[in-house]
Design a protein around this motif. Structure first.
Motif, PDB file in Angstrom:
ATOM      1  N   ASP A   2      -3.592  15.427 -23.562  1.00 50.93           N
ATOM      2  CA  ASP A   2      -3.046  14.211 -22.733  1.00 50.93           C
ATOM      3  C   ASP A   2      -2.728  13.200 -23.727  1.00 50.93           C
ATOM      4  O   ASP A   2      -3.703  12.424 -24.364  1.00 50.93           O
ATOM      5  CB  ASP A   2      -4.553  13.740 -21.928  1.00 50.93           C
ATOM      6  N   GLY A   3      -1.490  12.817 -23.665  1.00 50.68           N
ATOM      7  CA  GLY A   3      -0.950  11.739 -24.586  1.00 50.68           C
ATOM      8  C   GLY A   3      -1.100  10.587 -24.260  1.00 50.68           C
ATOM      9  O   GLY A   3      -1.196   9.440 -25.054  1.00 50.68           O
ATOM     10  N   GLY A   4      -1.758  10.236 -23.120  1.00 51.68           N
ATOM     11  CA  GLY A   4      -2.242   8.771 -22.578  1.00 51.68           C
ATOM     12  C   GLY A   4      -3.548   8.582 -22.579  1.00 51.68           C
ATOM     13  O   GLY A   4      -4.166   7.128 -22.686  1.00 51.68           O
ATOM     14  N   ALA A   5      -4.487   9.387 -23.063  1.00 55.81           N
ATOM     15  CA  ALA A   5      -5.914   9.155 -23.635  1.00 55.81           C
ATOM     16  C   ALA A   5      -6.104   8.565 -24.762  1.00 55.81           C
ATOM     17  O   ALA A   5      -5.510   8.795 -25.824  1.00 55.81           O
ATOM     18  CB  ALA A   5      -6.729  10.532 -23.418  1.00 55.81           C
ATOM     19  N   THR A   6      -7.145   7.554 -24.924  1.00 57.94           N
ATOM     20  CA  THR A   6      -7.207   6.859 -26.077  1.00 57.94           C
ATOM     21  C   THR A   6      -8.360   7.636 -27.067  1.00 57.94           C
ATOM     22  O   THR A   6      -8.262   7.472 -28.267  1.00 57.94           O
ATOM     23  CB  THR A   6      -7.834   5.469 -25.604  1.00 57.94           C
ATOM     24  N   SER A   7      -9.158   8.451 -26.298  1.00 58.58           N
ATOM     25  CA  SER A   7     -10.125   9.118 -27.103  1.00 58.58           C
ATOM     26  C   SER A   7     -10.425  10.701 -26.676  1.00 58.58           C
ATOM     27  O   SER A   7     -10.225  10.827 -25.556  1.00 58.58           O
ATOM     28  CB  SER A   7     -11.524   8.378 -27.067  1.00 58.58           C
ATOM     29  N   PHE A   8     -11.095  11.419 -27.598  1.00 54.85           N
ATOM     30  CA  PHE A   8     -10.910  12.657 -27.147  1.00 54.85           C
ATOM     31  C   PHE A   8     -12.295  13.024 -26.219  1.00 54.85           C
ATOM     32  O   PHE A   8     -13.504  12.440 -26.759  1.00 54.85           O
ATOM     33  CB  PHE A   8     -11.277  13.448 -28.327  1.00 54.85           C
ATOM     34  N   ILE A   9     -12.233  13.082 -25.087  1.00 53.07           N
ATOM     35  CA  ILE A   9     -13.242  12.982 -24.154  1.00 53.07           C
ATOM     36  C   ILE A   9     -13.476  14.554 -23.507  1.00 53.07           C
ATOM     37  O   ILE A   9     -12.349  15.287 -23.367  1.00 53.07           O
ATOM     38  CB  ILE A   9     -13.390  12.024 -23.008  1.00 53.07           C
ATOM     39  N   ALA A  10     -14.609  14.921 -22.836  1.00 54.88           N
ATOM     40  CA  ALA A  10     -14.899  16.054 -22.139  1.00 54.88           C
ATOM     41  C   ALA A  10     -15.963  15.908 -21.197  1.00 54.88           C
ATOM     42  O   ALA A  10     -17.153  15.215 -21.557  1.00 54.88           O
ATOM     43  CB  ALA A  10     -15.049  17.354 -22.932  1.00 54.88           C
ATOM     44  N   GLY A  11     -16.054  16.760 -20.257  1.00 56.08           N
ATOM     45  CA  GLY A  11     -17.282  16.609 -19.478  1.00 56.08           C
ATOM     46  C   GLY A  11     -18.540  17.316 -20.124  1.00 56.08           C
ATOM     47  O   GLY A  11     -18.166  18.404 -20.778  1.00 56.08           O
ATOM     48  N   THR A  12     -19.781  17.236 -19.954  1.00 54.72           N
ATOM     49  CA  THR A  12     -20.711  17.612 -20.329  1.00 54.72           C
ATOM     50  C   THR A  12     -20.672  19.113 -19.956  1.00 54.72           C
ATOM     51  O   THR A  12     -21.101  19.961 -20.975  1.00 54.72           O
ATOM     52  CB  THR A  12     -22.157  17.053 -19.806  1.00 54.72           C
ATOM     53  N   VAL A 110       2.711  27.463 -24.454  1.00 56.31           N
ATOM     54  CA  VAL A 110       1.551  26.627 -23.728  1.00 56.31           C
ATOM     55  C   VAL A 110       1.640  26.670 -22.309  1.00 56.31           C
ATOM     56  O   VAL A 110       2.779  26.781 -21.632  1.00 56.31           O
ATOM     57  CB  VAL A 110       1.464  25.271 -24.282  1.00 56.31           C
ATOM     58  N   GLN A 111       0.678  26.757 -21.700  1.00 53.66           N
ATOM     59  CA  GLN A 111       0.283  27.004 -20.225  1.00 53.66           C
ATOM     60  C   GLN A 111       0.094  25.351 -19.704  1.00 53.66           C
ATOM     61  O   GLN A 111      -0.660  24.549 -20.718  1.00 53.66           O
ATOM     62  CB  GLN A 111      -0.720  27.829 -19.892  1.00 53.66           C
ATOM     63  N   ILE A 115      -2.980  19.601 -13.134  1.00 56.60           N
ATOM     64  CA  ILE A 115      -2.654  18.441 -13.048  1.00 56.60           C
ATOM     65  C   ILE A 115      -1.385  18.241 -14.054  1.00 56.60           C
ATOM     66  O   ILE A 115      -1.061  17.070 -14.075  1.00 56.60           O
ATOM     67  CB  ILE A 115      -3.701  17.428 -13.099  1.00 56.60           C
ATOM     68  N   GLY A 116      -1.039  19.289 -14.603  1.00 51.09           N
ATOM     69  CA  GLY A 116       0.070  19.178 -15.402  1.00 51.09           C
ATOM     70  C   GLY A 116      -0.187  18.727 -16.969  1.00 51.09           C
ATOM     71  O   GLY A 116       0.851  18.911 -17.725  1.00 51.09           O
ATOM     72  N   HIS A 117      -1.241  18.870 -17.408  1.00 54.78           N
ATOM     73  CA  HIS A 117      -1.664  18.827 -18.812  1.00 54.78           C
ATOM     74  C   HIS A 117      -1.530  20.082 -19.445  1.00 54.78           C
ATOM     75  O   HIS A 117      -1.837  21.156 -18.807  1.00 54.78           O
ATOM     76  CB  HIS A 117      -3.147  18.458 -18.908  1.00 54.78           C
ATOM     77  N   TYR A 118      -0.987  20.113 -20.698  1.00 53.42           N
ATOM     78  CA  TYR A 118      -0.606  21.388 -21.481  1.00 53.42           C
ATOM     79  C   TYR A 118      -2.196  21.737 -21.850  1.00 53.42           C
ATOM     80  O   TYR A 118      -2.949  21.088 -22.347  1.00 53.42           O
ATOM     81  CB  TYR A 118       0.214  21.210 -22.589  1.00 53.42           C
TER      82      TYR A 118
END
Length: 125
Positions: A2-12, A110-111, A115-118
């Motif tokens: 996600d080139g627009g995200a500012t931090s590396f995040i993930a759901g618990t 890459v797949q 929502i279109g994220h690689y």
């Protein structure tokens, strides 16, 4: 990715699933550190989600081992691999041919997700 995200995040849930995969590959997860934090994230739909914990996760790609700080939000949000980390890891992306490569490594396909994220494999090696 996600080139627009500012931090590396993930759901618990995503993080716990990843830790389970690490254990299945006989990686010692006892040394992984989890910290308390408070950071609010705003998603494209103006939805917000607070990260109350972060974790330093081991990752394996491009024939390299690394550790990445991941902010954990509630739910099933996939890992959002951000542009600053992509740059630091010297990831090149060829959107026209749906492929990527780490520094001078060979290109790999890459797949994309729903929502279109690689999508890339954090346990590649």
């Amino acid at each position: 990715m996600d080139g627009g995200a500012t931090s590396f995040i993930a759901g618990t849930s995503t993080v716990w699933s990843y830790l389970k995969q690490l254990k299945e590959k006989h990686f010692d997860t006892n040394k992984i550190k989890i910290f308390e934090c408070l950071k609010t994230y705003r998603f494209g739909s103006d939805h917000t989600n607070d990260a109350t914990r972060c974790i330093v996760l081991p990752v394996f790609f491009g024939r390299k081992y690394g550790e990445i700080l991941v902010y954990m939000v509630s739910g099933n949000t996939p890992f959002l691999f951000v542009r600053p980390i992509m740059e630091e890891m010297k990831l090149a992306v060829d959107f026209g041919h749906c492929r990527a490569r780490w520094e001078e490594e060979p290109w790999f396909a890459v797949q994309s997700n729903h929502i279109g994220h690689y999508v890339i494999d954090l346990l590649e090696d």
